[in-house]
Design an enzyme around this catalytic site. Structure first.
Site, PDB file in Angstrom:
ATOM      1  N   SER A  63       0.850  -1.181   0.221  1.00  0.00           N
ATOM      2  CA  SER A  63       0.032   0.071  -0.028  1.00  0.00           C
ATOM      3  C   SER A  63       0.772   1.218   0.034  1.00  0.00           C
ATOM      4  O   SER A  63       0.141   2.424  -0.218  1.00  0.00           O
ATOM      5  CB  SER A  63      -0.819  -0.025   1.174  1.00  0.00           C
ATOM      6  OG  SER A  63      -2.176  -0.561   1.011  1.00  0.00           O
ATOM      7  N   LYS A  66       0.397   3.304  -3.104  1.00  0.00           N
ATOM      8  CA  LYS A  66      -0.668   4.407  -3.072  1.00  0.00           C
ATOM      9  C   LYS A  66      -0.616   5.744  -2.988  1.00  0.00           C
ATOM     10  O   LYS A  66      -0.913   6.621  -3.579  1.00  0.00           O
ATOM     11  CB  LYS A  66      -1.806   3.833  -1.948  1.00  0.00           C
ATOM     12  CG  LYS A  66      -2.583   2.653  -2.188  1.00  0.00           C
ATOM     13  CD  LYS A  66      -3.553   2.094  -0.924  1.00  0.00           C
ATOM     14  CE  LYS A  66      -4.148   0.842  -1.263  1.00  0.00           C
ATOM     15  NZ  LYS A  66      -4.569   0.258  -0.010  1.00  0.00           N
ATOM     16  N   TYR A 188      -4.106  -2.227 -10.230  1.00  0.00           N
ATOM     17  CA  TYR A 188      -3.948  -1.921  -8.730  1.00  0.00           C
ATOM     18  C   TYR A 188      -3.043  -3.037  -8.162  1.00  0.00           C
ATOM     19  O   TYR A 188      -2.209  -2.610  -7.504  1.00  0.00           O
ATOM     20  CB  TYR A 188      -5.313  -1.947  -8.079  1.00  0.00           C
ATOM     21  CG  TYR A 188      -5.375  -1.953  -6.697  1.00  0.00           C
ATOM     22  CD1 TYR A 188      -5.109  -0.968  -6.127  1.00  0.00           C
ATOM     23  CD2 TYR A 188      -5.704  -3.270  -5.968  1.00  0.00           C
ATOM     24  CE1 TYR A 188      -5.070  -1.066  -4.513  1.00  0.00           C
ATOM     25  CE2 TYR A 188      -5.524  -3.293  -4.511  1.00  0.00           C
ATOM     26  CZ  TYR A 188      -5.116  -2.290  -3.882  1.00  0.00           C
ATOM     27  OH  TYR A 188      -5.078  -2.366  -2.481  1.00  0.00           O
ATOM     28  N   TYR A 240      -4.754   3.467   7.966  1.00  0.00           N
ATOM     29  CA  TYR A 240      -6.117   2.990   8.068  1.00  0.00           C
ATOM     30  C   TYR A 240      -6.478   3.555   9.416  1.00  0.00           C
ATOM     31  O   TYR A 240      -6.722   4.545   9.723  1.00  0.00           O
ATOM     32  CB  TYR A 240      -5.966   1.592   7.871  1.00  0.00           C
ATOM     33  CG  TYR A 240      -5.191   1.128   6.744  1.00  0.00           C
ATOM     34  CD1 TYR A 240      -5.468   1.416   5.645  1.00  0.00           C
ATOM     35  CD2 TYR A 240      -4.143   0.373   7.149  1.00  0.00           C
ATOM     36  CE1 TYR A 240      -4.854   0.957   4.376  1.00  0.00           C
ATOM     37  CE2 TYR A 240      -3.310  -0.007   5.913  1.00  0.00           C
ATOM     38  CZ  TYR A 240      -3.484   0.246   4.405  1.00  0.00           C
ATOM     39  OH  TYR A 240      -2.771  -0.261   3.619  1.00  0.00           O
ATOM     40  N   VAL A 258       1.131  -3.727   3.780  1.00  0.00           N
ATOM     41  CA  VAL A 258       1.029  -5.176   4.557  1.00  0.00           C
ATOM     42  C   VAL A 258       2.124  -5.917   4.425  1.00  0.00           C
ATOM     43  O   VAL A 258       2.228  -7.175   5.033  1.00  0.00           O
ATOM     44  CB  VAL A 258      -0.226  -6.071   3.928  1.00  0.00           C
ATOM     45  CG1 VAL A 258      -1.533  -5.229   4.796  1.00  0.00           C
ATOM     46  CG2 VAL A 258      -0.421  -6.097   2.666  1.00  0.00           C
TER      47      VAL A 258
HETATM   48  N1  GLU Z   1      -2.584  -5.036  -1.699  1.00  0.00           N
HETATM   49  C1  GLU Z   1      -2.811  -5.061  -0.702  1.00  0.00           C
HETATM   50  C2  GLU Z   1      -4.310  -5.219  -0.740  1.00  0.00           C
HETATM   51  O1  GLU Z   1      -5.023  -4.641  -1.506  1.00  0.00           O
HETATM   52  C3  GLU Z   1      -2.654  -3.735  -0.198  1.00  0.00           C
HETATM   53  C4  GLU Z   1      -3.132  -3.412   1.238  1.00  0.00           C
HETATM   54  C5  GLU Z   1      -2.025  -2.748   2.050  1.00  0.00           C
HETATM   55  O2  GLU Z   1      -0.974  -3.011   1.895  1.00  0.00           O
HETATM   56  O3  GLU Z   1      -2.261  -2.292   3.204  1.00  0.00           O
HETATM   57  O4  GLU Z   1      -5.250  -5.801   0.132  1.00  0.00           O
END
Ligand code: GLU
Length: 304
Positions: A63, A66, A188, A240, A258
């Site tokens: 993430s 992002k 994505y 988050y 993650v």
């Molecule tokens: N590719 C992961 C997902 O969509 C990213 C989530 C993350 O790193 O928090 O679940």
């Protein structure tokens, strides 16, 4: 300030303590990572670099990407972006579907899965080959021509990506995804699959430490007001439903993934990347959070 000594001391201290949490197991490729990895890289505005542990070992940034896709979209699309994605913390898990129903398919912010998918969708509509163009953007801002998508991580996530598939289709039902969900998800999953070392990650994010940092092509990457806003979104939404906790304990804009990575930065001072794969219950690196809390308190660089 003797940064190397601080980084080494905290590294040893945290390494000697119990390593709590779980490695992300919902993506098969991530579950194979050795949970004992621990690395740090600090890069300062004046070009110095301080590393400890596995700081030159590649891991999946997940993430954290992002923020990079958001930056590219902000540069390309400007304020049009905010017509389709908000800038409020969600207070929910990264992959939550619940708010989308009441918010009519407008994700709360670009750093949750739903928001990043809408950003990917906007870029797909804009660029001829969004996947290739994003890689060029990434290589250009980092000065690293070797960055690539990791096909095996992208495919691994795709093979079990039921919740993300549901999210994307759900947003499409509100007409806030314009392209085919399959295409959006492919983009994505690929941006999430990118692998970097802590050293490469800290280097890549220097453009948000100072707006005077130029791309490889010698151009300013984001306008000052844009960099400030991306940092504000990281500060309020980067962790988050633990974003408040991160601000409370660490006090810097940042983003977790993650894969166990956390990137945090202090405007005009430094970017710091920490990697330790075991995650706490909110999906943020257990040791990463601990390290950064001690680091900002020891260096008195908490933003507040
Ligand atoms: N590719 C992961 C997902 O969509 C990213 C989530 C993350 O790193 O928090 O679940």
């Amino acid at each position: 300030m003797n940064y190397q000594e601080i980084v080494d001391t905290l590294f040893e201290q945290i390494k000697s303590q119990e390593n709590k949490g779980e490695v992300a197991s919902y993506i098969p490729e991530l579950s194979k990572v050795d949970p004992s990895h621990f690395g740090i890289c600090l890069k300062t505005m004046d070009g110095r670099e301080f590393g400890a542990g596995d700081w030159q070992h590649k891991f999946s940034i997940q993430s954290i990407a992002k923020v990079l896709i958001l930056s590219w979209a902000y540069k390309t699309l400007g304020d049009r972006l905010w017509e389709r994605v908000g800038v409020e913390p969600s207070g929910n898990a990264f992959n939550s579907l619940t708010q989308l129903e009441t918010d009519h398919g407008i994700p709360r912010n670009p750093l949750i899965n739903a928001g990043a998918m809408v950003v990917c969708d906007m870029l797909l509509s804009q660029a001829e080959s969004a996947k290739d163009d994003f890689l060029s953007f990434l290589r250009n801002i980092s000065g690293n021509a070797h960055f690539q998508y990791s096909e095996h991580i992208a495919q691994s996530e795709k093979s079990v990506g039921y919740r993300n598939i549901a999210l994307c289709n759900f947003i499409k039902s509100f007409e806030n995804i314009k392209n085919e969900p399959e295409e959006v998800l492919d983009f994505y999953f690929h941006i999430c699959s990118i692998e970097m070392t802590c050293q490469e990650l800290a280097q890549t994010f220097m453009f948000l430490v100072s707006d005077t940092i130029k791309s490889f092509e010698g151009k300013i990457i984001l306008e000052e007001f844009q960099a400030v806003r991306v940092n504000a979104i990281m500060q309020t939404c980067g962790f988050y439903d633990e974003s408040g906790e991160f601000a409370f304990r660490v006090g810097l804009p940042g983003k977790s993934g993650v894969g166990g990575g956390i990137l945090a930065l202090h405007p005009e001072q430094y970017a710091i990347a920490v990697w330790s794969p075991k995650l706490n219950s909110k999906g943020n690196s257990y040791r990463g959070m601990k390290f950064l809390e001690s680091f900002t308190s020891m260096t008195k660089s908490n933003n507040f």
